[in-house]
Design a protein around this motif. Structure first.
Motif, short mmCIF file in Angstrom:
data_model
loop_
_atom_site.label_atom_id
_atom_site.label_comp_id
_atom_site.label_asym_id
_atom_site.label_seq_id
_atom_site.Cartn_x
_atom_site.Cartn_y
_atom_site.Cartn_z
N TYR A 175 0.80 -1.22 0.00
CA TYR A 175 0.00 0.00 0.00
C TYR A 175 0.84 1.27 0.00
O TYR A 175 0.29 2.37 0.08
CB TYR A 175 -0.95 0.01 1.21
N HIS A 176 2.14 1.14 -0.09
CA HIS A 176 3.03 2.29 -0.21
C HIS A 176 3.00 2.71 -1.67
O HIS A 176 3.66 2.12 -2.52
CB HIS A 176 4.45 1.89 0.23
N TYR A 177 2.21 3.72 -1.98
CA TYR A 177 1.91 4.07 -3.38
C TYR A 177 3.18 4.31 -4.20
O TYR A 177 3.33 3.78 -5.30
CB TYR A 177 1.01 5.31 -3.41
N ALA A 178 4.10 5.13 -3.67
CA ALA A 178 5.30 5.46 -4.44
C ALA A 178 6.13 4.22 -4.72
O ALA A 178 6.71 4.08 -5.81
CB ALA A 178 6.12 6.51 -3.70
N GLU A 179 6.20 3.33 -3.76
CA GLU A 179 6.93 2.07 -3.97
C GLU A 179 6.26 1.22 -5.04
O GLU A 179 6.94 0.69 -5.94
CB GLU A 179 6.99 1.28 -2.66
#
Length: 425
Positions: free
Chosen positions: A144-148
């Motif tokens: 859920y870490h968008y940038a990742e």
């Protein structure tokens, strides 16, 4: 003439609501600290409310941040803190007041090392919503870490705290506005193209010693990020897409029709004419507090003119999440924070400016909406306002206002990836 009449009618209705006893009663508690905040745990469960999960402790949050940094390094993803020096001015097509001062806006550049070593570089600049911060794009929950997740799919992202939020400078909350946020976004787009921003964070430079600890806690994502490979100097980017979630979507719209200079536009969970009764209740309740001067951004000695959008963490969770894992809500809850009142007081009038100028946007536009959003409806109707652009609409079944945090997030990331790839963005 009809536009003027419509504007007067809406502003008159807003004034009537603000003057009502109901609104006054809501405002009386609109910025009361929760019991957990009084005990030094911002975003905890408010008095009298039943917790729906277990909010992570500071030690658990630190471990999660370190785990994220380790994953990024193992995936050969560059993740570095960056700082932009900007002027808090408003040259956009929507009129609102600013302090005109120079400030620093801080965030992170996250990208596959292969993108940054390539000859032609593309990046997306993300603007968070009024009740969020950079954390929205950098939640320390695997998957859920968008940038990742976008970096794993081959894309570079710039995420940041807007002026008045998180680790960025916090001026008087009534000395900035939605048009200024758009102007600042335009300034940052230029700095990305020129490479005229700074690597690293200068958080705490202007803060007193007692405030440095708070600034450091906002920059948990910095820990370990300097060891990532591939970026020894500010990178320049040939292609820049602008994306915004919630009222960050309004910010990027204003930038697009006021300044241009971008190659693509993403609007997530925002419509100008589709705010729900739940959203309007929260908006006008917070606006009432702002009309009384607001509150300090954090502690008593901080600049004033700030307010919470939601009355405590329970409203925060109910208003933003649907079909979301408990661990995601638990990780997000401690980040609930006040926002600048100027972003709200200028928002209503800016809607009319949007309706007049959205047709002038020419770059490709992607619109992303959760089907069970408690705060925004009418994505298809909003899409039809972009008469001069190629548009695409993504509906996310079961998702709420924080659509990319629903259980369906992996499919949504794939769809955003496909849209960017198809247009070379």
């Amino acid at each position: 003439m009809s536009g003027i009449i419509r504007r007067i009618a809406v502003l008159g209705a807003a004034a009537a609501l603000l003057a009502s006893p109901v609104a006054a009663a809501m405002a009386a508690s609109a910025d009361s600290p929760t019991a957990a905040e009084a005990a030094g745990t911002p975003g905890g469960t408010s008095a009298g409310a039943s917790p729906t999960g277990s909010v992570p402790t500071p030690a658990e949050r630190e471990r999660a941040t370190k785990a994220t940094a380790a994953r990024l390094a193992a995936e050969n993803i560059v993740d570095v803190p960056v700082t932009f020096t900007v002027r808090n001015t408003n040259r956009s097509k929507t009129g609102c007041r600013t302090d005109g001062a120079t400030h620093r806006v801080r965030g992170h550049l996250t990208a596959p090392a292969s993108v940054l070593s390539g000859k032609k570089r593309a990046i997306t600049l993300y603007q968070h919503g009024i009740a969020a911060g950079e954390w929205y794009w950098r939640l320390d929950v695997p998957g859920y870490h968008y940038a990742e997740e976008l970096a794993k799919r081959g894309h570079a992202s710039l995420t940041l705290d807007r002026l008045g939020y998180g680790s960025s400078d916090r001026p008087d909350g009534l000395g900035t506005c939605i048009g200024a946020e758009a102007d600042i976004a335009h300034q940052i787009v230029g700095q990305l193209r020129e490479g005229s921003y700074a690597l690293g964070s200068t958080a705490g430079e202007k803060a007193g010693a007692s405030d440095k600890k708070a600034d450091a806690s906002d920059k948990e994502g910095d820990k370990g990020s300097g060891s990532a490979p591939g970026l020894d100097a500010p990178a320049t980017f040939d292609t820049v897409t602008l994306a915004g979630q919630s009222n960050g979507g309004q910010v990027v719209q204003i930038e697009a029709y006021s300044f241009g200079g971008i190659d693509g536009l993403m609007i997530m969970d925002w419509t100008d004419r589709g705010l729900t009764p739940e959203a309007n209740t929260r908006f006008f309740s917070a606006l009432q507090s702002c009309m009384a001067g607001g509150q300090p951004s954090r502690k008593a000695s901080d600049p004033s003119g700030y307010v919470y959008y939601d009355l405590g963490p329970d409203q925060f969770r109910r208003g933003n999440f649907h079909d979301t894992e408990q661990r995601v809500m638990d990780a997000a809850t401690p980040h609930q924070n006040r926002h600048p009142c100027g972003d709200m007081t200028s928002q209503l009038d800016s809607v009319f400016t949007d309706l007049e100028h959205l047709k002038s946007i020419k770059v490709p536009v992607l619109l992303v909406y959760g089907d069970d959003d408690a705060r925004v409806t009418g994505g298809a109707a909003h899409r039809r306002l972009f008469t001069g652009a190629e548009t695409e609409l993504i509906d996310i079944p079961g998702a709420g206002h924080y659509a990319t945090m629903a259980r369906s997030a992996p499919r949504t990331f794939d769809q955003i990836d496909a849209w960017l790839d198809a247009r070379g963005l």
